[in-house]
Scaffold this active site. Structure first.
Site, PDB file in Angstrom:
ATOM      1  CD  GLU A 126      -0.873  -0.354   3.769  1.00 27.28           C
ATOM      2  OE1 GLU A 126      -0.888  -1.578   3.965  1.00 27.28           O
ATOM      3  OE2 GLU A 126      -1.410   0.474   4.517  1.00 27.28           O
ATOM      4  CE  LYS A 128       7.049   5.323   5.540  1.00 25.96           C
ATOM      5  NZ  LYS A 128       7.045   6.749   5.859  1.00 25.96           N
ATOM      6  CG  ASP A 130       5.553  12.661   3.148  1.00 26.70           C
ATOM      7  OD1 ASP A 130       5.828  12.448   4.347  1.00 26.70           O
ATOM      8  OD2 ASP A 130       6.285  13.293   2.373  1.00 26.70           O
ATOM      9  CE1 TYR A 236      -0.552   3.506   9.443  1.00 15.14           C
ATOM     10  CE2 TYR A 236      -1.098   5.167   7.794  1.00 15.14           C
ATOM     11  CZ  TYR A 236      -0.427   4.792   8.955  1.00 15.14           C
ATOM     12  OH  TYR A 236       0.351   5.694   9.607  1.00 15.14           O
ATOM     13  CE  LYS A 324      10.803   6.752   3.055  1.00 13.97           C
ATOM     14  NZ  LYS A 324      11.548   7.070   4.252  1.00 13.97           N
ATOM     15  CB  CYS A 429      38.777  20.451  19.134  1.00 16.26           C
ATOM     16  SG  CYS A 429      37.083  20.933  19.507  1.00 16.26           S
ATOM     17  CB  CYS A 432      38.031  22.882  23.436  1.00 17.27           C
ATOM     18  SG  CYS A 432      38.572  21.236  22.962  1.00 17.27           S
ATOM     19  CB  CYS A 447      37.386  17.121  20.146  1.00 17.79           C
ATOM     20  SG  CYS A 447      37.796  17.994  21.651  1.00 17.79           S
ATOM     21  CB  CYS A 453      35.483  19.815  24.223  1.00 17.74           C
ATOM     22  SG  CYS A 453      34.860  20.414  22.647  1.00 17.74           S
TER      23      CYS A 453
HETATM   24  S1  IVH Z   1       2.141   0.983   9.101  1.00 19.24           S
HETATM   25  C1  IVH Z   1       3.709  -0.891  12.935  1.00 19.24           C
HETATM   26  N1  IVH Z   1       1.287   1.914   6.828  1.00 19.24           N
HETATM   27  O1  IVH Z   1       5.056   5.785   8.164  1.00 19.24           O
HETATM   28  C2  IVH Z   1       3.675  -0.161  11.670  1.00 19.24           C
HETATM   29  N2  IVH Z   1       2.598   3.346   8.181  1.00 19.24           N
HETATM   30  O2  IVH Z   1       7.847   5.336   8.766  1.00 19.24           O
HETATM   31  C3  IVH Z   1       2.741   0.961  11.661  1.00 19.24           C
HETATM   32  N3  IVH Z   1       2.887   5.598   7.253  1.00 19.24           N
HETATM   33  O3  IVH Z   1       4.737   6.089  11.639  1.00 19.24           O
HETATM   34  C4  IVH Z   1       2.823   1.793  10.461  1.00 19.24           C
HETATM   35  N4  IVH Z   1       1.697   5.294   5.428  1.00 19.24           N
HETATM   36  O4  IVH Z   1       3.146   7.440  10.134  1.00 19.24           O
HETATM   37  C5  IVH Z   1       1.992   2.164   7.920  1.00 19.24           C
HETATM   38  N5  IVH Z   1       0.413   2.630   4.810  1.00 19.24           N
HETATM   39  C6  IVH Z   1       1.104   2.872   5.897  1.00 19.24           C
HETATM   40  C7  IVH Z   1       1.706   4.121   6.121  1.00 19.24           C
HETATM   41  C8  IVH Z   1       2.448   4.318   7.278  1.00 19.24           C
HETATM   42  C9  IVH Z   1       2.415   6.151   6.126  1.00 19.24           C
HETATM   43  C10 IVH Z   1       3.753   6.280   8.227  1.00 19.24           C
HETATM   44  C11 IVH Z   1       3.346   6.146   9.669  1.00 19.24           C
HETATM   45  C12 IVH Z   1       4.523   5.543  10.366  1.00 19.24           C
HETATM   46  C13 IVH Z   1       5.637   5.893   9.434  1.00 19.24           C
HETATM   47  C14 IVH Z   1       6.806   4.953   9.575  1.00 19.24           C
END
Ligand code: IVH
Length: 706
Positions: A126, A128, A130, A236, A324, A429, A432, A447, A453
């Site tokens: 699914e 991710k 943002d 999700y 990613k 350094c 210091c 350092c 320091c």
């Molecule tokens: S699952 C235990 N699913 O990504 C796992 N996270 O980098 C729970 N996020 O803190 C997260 N889309 O804020 C999951 N489809 C998705 C997501 C997702 C965005 C975010 C979420 C999480 C962060 C981790």
């Protein structure tokens, strides 16, 4: 003005003009810092200017201004939201960047679960999103609480604000009595553009990107402002449940959708890494047209029983990974290289860049890692970038992957100015003046000044009050830095005597900008609150090299009490013997970590500071797991032979979660031997010693129902 002329070359007039500009710039940065959702300065640049200002003031004391930035602590944060302890921690995800990482994810999972390659294993894929994660708690079908992720364990109570989001149902039909729904709050790109336009028109805050806009809108103290912002929510995942939602991740998502939540329509089931990568490519192609920002694809093991078996590492689940999207790139000019001194004395070169927009974020600093990296040499001595070094004045390519610190990916030699010279890395350094030495095999120059320091002292203090550590309300990096400059705090223990020492001199703090009697008292109260604190946090807060948050939790979990740890470390001082072996026996603690920990406690100066701190604290015991029902609690178990129902890693993790100790060899201390087919010498030895021996089925029988 770049604020980097050698101070000895400045006339008094130059210095006066620089100080004036710095007062204006830092004053503005301080003011903007409140609206954390639109910081105009990044921390590194702020720190650099602040240091420059202090150095100028030291060189020209009579030019110190009335509004000098060194006399301002910065404003004290507002009351903010109340805290919510999550019933089930809100975790983050580990990352995958290459296709191979996705294959490895599947291999790792199969290995852990002992599932052969020819047996199908399915995953959900699914987008991710943002945005920022939110946990919604429903009790008997009614929304009773909404909390942000915070540090994963404790978040902010944003219930009133969450109720204003139209995608968040206030009531649910036929839901389990307790249901925590988790998902992402985000802002669509078109809504973000419109919001920024209207903000510009009314002279309000303009947000850097939809994620910041979503975070800034949800974290408003006035919920009417949140209501006026077009926030959305995708569900999700889930936290605490009084009854399971389904047998599978996919089924769980369908239930959430049936309850009325928005779930992402691009969520699909994949039968393995090939299909996952294909789905990633598909989503990547659609990315620009989705209407909301995504930064990758999340894969999760579909079978919830398998998820439960896989469990968690310290901060991430084993059963999920975020694949990613590739980093964003841009070219700009390298205007300077500064050296920052970190908590452990590491000299880190930082690139000062002509500001450039990299995928929606303005970047003006990037890490240059270490001196070899600047010179074009890699970690193993080989060439990087074809051996091209990086020089001030160079045209450089910036690389930014999500929230990772930007890096310099490449340098264009055809645009190098004729007068550019190779960078000479300092051997003393810059803070210091102590020797900066490089150990054999270490890429980092450090350092050697230790606690003489000022940079190391301040960085240590900043670490001490950071989120995973003492996390004291109203005491941030800027305040602690100021307290250090003023000579009020030079080691953590000093924080806990502030109230007493201010008893007479409260005036001093009260008269500073940003502080009044109320806020000062509030700060002291917040400090007092942290006198009662968890063991793991204290250990992490000490900032001992190699002892991060995860290690601190493992170590505190093992010893249970501070006294037990102290005694063990004193006994392990010569790096041998039982106490040393016990420390090394903690799963996840190796010789480097153990050595560093023992060393810190054996060093008189460091130990003195630790003891002085601990004297002010009431360190909570780490409660042993509730293993009252476990027949194997406190027993030493050895697994041998081939295991068919679980992998070694899983067997060990499971036994430990039930309070058993897992050992690799049979001795008189062994209580149980679990012997699979092919067990050899260990089974023989166990028989000789009369140790209880069982097969895998016998083991499962023993721990049945736990
Ligand atoms: S699952 C235990 N699913 O990504 C796992 N996270 O980098 C729970 N996020 O803190 C997260 N889309 O804020 C999951 N489809 C998705 C997501 C997702 C965005 C975010 C979420 C999480 C962060 C981790």
């Amino acid at each position: 003005m770049t604020f980097d002329t050698d101070i000895s070359d400045l006339t008094e007039a130059d210095a006066r003009s620089e100080l004036k500009k710095l007062a204006a710039l830092l004053g503005k940065a301080n003011a903007d810092y409140h609206g954390m959702d639109a910081p105009t300065f990044d921390d590194a640049e702020y720190d650099r200017l602040k240091r420059r200002n202090s150095k100028l003031e030291a060189a020209f004391p009579k030019l110190m201004r009335k509004d000098s930035p060194t006399t301002k602590v910065g404003a004290v944060p507002s009351d903010g939201f109340s805290k919510v302890t999550h019933a089930v921690a809100m975790l983050s995800l580990s990352n995958a960047f290459e296709d191979d990482d996705v294959e490895d994810f599947d291999i790792r999972i199969r290995k852990y679960l002992g599932i052969e390659k020819d047996i199908p294993l399915s995953y959900t894929a699914e987008p991710k999103i943002d945005g920022l994660s939110l946990s919604l708690r429903y009790e008997n079908g009614v929304l009773v609480q909404a909390a942000t992720r915070g540090d994963g364990a404790v978040g902010e109570n944003v219930t009133t604000n969450a109720r204003t989001i139209s995608d968040v149902p206030h009531t649910l039909q036929d839901a389990p009595a307790v249901l925590e729904v988790r998902g992402e709050v985000y802002m669509a790109q078109s809504d973000f553009d419109a919001l920024n336009q209207s903000q510009t028109a009314k002279g309000g805050k303009v947000f850097a990107n939809p994620r910041n806009a979503a975070a800034g809108s949800l974290r408003q103290l006035d919920s009417n402002i949140t209501r006026s912002r077009p926030l959305r929510f995708f569900a999700y995942a889930w936290g605490e449940l009084s009854a399971p939602l389904a047998d599978t991740q996919h089924g769980g998502i369908k239930r959430l959708s049936a309850f009325g939540f928005s779930t992402n329509s691009l969520t699909v089931l994949c039968d393995g890494p090939k299909a996952m990568i294909a789905q990633y490519r598909k989503i990547e192609k659609q990315r620009a047209n989705l209407g909301y920002d995504i930064d990758g694809v999340v894969y999760k093991v579909n079978d919830l029983a398998l998820q439960a078996r896989l469990g968690f590492r310290s901060t991430t689940p084993r059963w999920a990974v975020a694949h990613k999207f590739p980093a964003e790139l841009a070219w700009t000019r390298l205007e300077g290289i500064d050296i920052q001194v970190g908590r452990t004395g590491a000299l880190s070169p930082v690139a000062r860049l002509q500001p450039v927009n990299v995928g929606g974020v303005v970047v003006s600093n990037a890490t240059l890692h270490n001196e070899d990296y600047i010179a074009g040499r890699g970690a193993k001595g080989g060439e990087i970038r074809g051996g091209r070094d990086i020089r001030v004045g160079d045209w450089v390519q910036i690389y930014r992957a999500g929230d990772v610190i930007p890096k310099i990916a490449d340098v264009d030699l055809s645009k190098r100015p004729d007068d550019a010279v190779a960078f000479e890395f300092p051997t003393v350094c810059p803070e210091c003046g102590s020797l900066a030495a490089r150990d054999e095999g270490d890429a980092v120059r450090r350092c050697t000044g230790g606690m003489i320091c000022p940079a190391q002292i301040v960085e240590n203090l900043k670490h001490f009050i950071s989120r995973g550590a003492f996390d004291i309300d109203g005491l941030g990096a800027k305040q602690v830095e100021q307290f250090h400059i003023d000579g009020w705090v030079s080691e953590p223990a000093d924080i806990f005597t502030l109230r007493d020492r201010f008893g007479q001199g409260l005036q001093q703090l009260k008269n500073r900008e940003g502080w009044g009697e109320k806020s000062a008292t509030k700060l002291f109260d917040a400090i007092d609150e942290k006198r009662e604190i968890g063991f793991g946090r204290v250990l992490f807060a000490l900032g001992i090299r190699h002892i991060g948050e995860a290690a601190s939790n493992l170590i505190s979990g093992h010893y249970g009490t501070w006294n037990a740890l102290e005694t063990a470390l004193d006994q392990a001082g010569d790096l041998e013997g039982e106490a040393w072996e016990e420390l090394l026996g903690i799963d996840g603690v190796g010789t480097v970590m153990a050595g560093s920990l023992v060393h810190a406690f054996a060093q008189p100066t460091e130990r003195g500071a630790i003891d002085r701190l601990v004297a002010h604290l009431n360190i909570a015991e780490v409660k042993a797991l509730d293993t009252s029902n476990s027949p194997v609690a406190g027993k030493t178990v050895v697994f041998t032979g081939s295991l068919e129902m679980m992998s070694r890693a899983e067997a060990k993790a499971r036994a430990e979660s039930l309070g058993a100790k897992v050992s690799g060899s049979v001795s008189t201390k062994t209580d149980i031997l679990v012997a699979g087919p092919g067990a050899g010498s260990k089974a023989k030895k166990a028989a000789e010693l009369g140790i209880q021996t069982m097969d895998e089925a016998g083991w499962f029988d023993l721990i049945k129902g736990l």
